[in-house]
Write a protein that holds these residues in place. Structure first.
Motif, PDB file in Angstrom:
ATOM      1  N   ASP A  61      -0.074   6.209  -1.081  1.00 40.62           N
ATOM      2  CA  ASP A  61       0.041   5.266  -2.211  1.00 40.62           C
ATOM      3  C   ASP A  61      -0.733   3.980  -1.941  1.00 40.62           C
ATOM      4  O   ASP A  61      -0.309   2.894  -2.307  1.00 40.62           O
ATOM      5  N   TYR A  62      -1.894   4.121  -1.320  1.00 41.15           N
ATOM      6  CA  TYR A  62      -2.713   2.967  -0.940  1.00 41.15           C
ATOM      7  C   TYR A  62      -3.046   2.093  -2.144  1.00 41.15           C
ATOM      8  O   TYR A  62      -3.450   2.585  -3.197  1.00 41.15           O
ATOM      9  N   ARG A  63      -2.855   0.783  -1.979  1.00 42.49           N
ATOM     10  CA  ARG A  63      -3.214  -0.215  -2.992  1.00 42.49           C
ATOM     11  C   ARG A  63      -4.194  -1.182  -2.349  1.00 42.49           C
ATOM     12  O   ARG A  63      -3.823  -1.940  -1.463  1.00 42.49           O
ATOM     13  N   HIS A  72      -2.558  -9.112  -4.480  1.00 44.28           N
ATOM     14  CA  HIS A  72      -3.014  -8.041  -3.595  1.00 44.28           C
ATOM     15  C   HIS A  72      -3.857  -8.698  -2.500  1.00 44.28           C
ATOM     16  O   HIS A  72      -5.079  -8.603  -2.500  1.00 44.28           O
TER      17      HIS A  72
END
Length: 131
Positions: A61-63, A72
């Motif tokens: 679930d890389y952001r 971010h």
């Protein structure tokens, strides 16, 4: 001293792909055998020509960071010294980087995102001043 730095780990969606991007930027060997860790589809390494090691850890679930937004945050970045900023600029773009800030064209640095969104800077190396 408590220990020695082994590597810098970057979360990403595709570890080997990102390791190859940084190999094109910094030189070195992707996934060289090392007693300190096992390699897998979710873990890749780059032993750079200078002896430093970067590791890349797969995250489902890389952001990615969004420079300069604090929602971010960038979390870290690398400064990479280059002898010719324009040549290096073309090379990193060809390898999949995205320009984030051109430094106003006169500052001697530019900010990019790697293919997974991590910011890094290309910094023009200046020759030492003679005295």
């Amino acid at each position: 001293m408590i220990g020695d730095l082994q590597c810098v780990v970057l979360d990403c969606p595709e570890p080997v792909s990102l390791a190859r991007f940084y190999q094109a930027l910094l030189g070195g060997t992707v996934n060289r055998g090392d007693r300190r860790w096992a390699l897998s589809d979710e873990w890749a390494t780059l032993h750079t020509a200078s002896g430093q090691v970067l590791a890349f850890q797969g995250v489902d679930d890389y952001r990615p960071p969004r420079w300069p937004e604090s929602s971010h945050p960038q979390q870290f970045h690398l400064d990479v010294g280059v002898p010719d900023l324009d040549v290096a600029h073309q090379q990193v773009l060809a390898d999949g980087a995205k320009l984030l800030d051109d430094g106003g064209g006169t500052r001697g640095w530019r900010i990019y995102a790697d293919p997974a969104g991590h910011p890094f800077c290309l910094v023009l190396e200046r020759p030492p001043r003679s005295t």
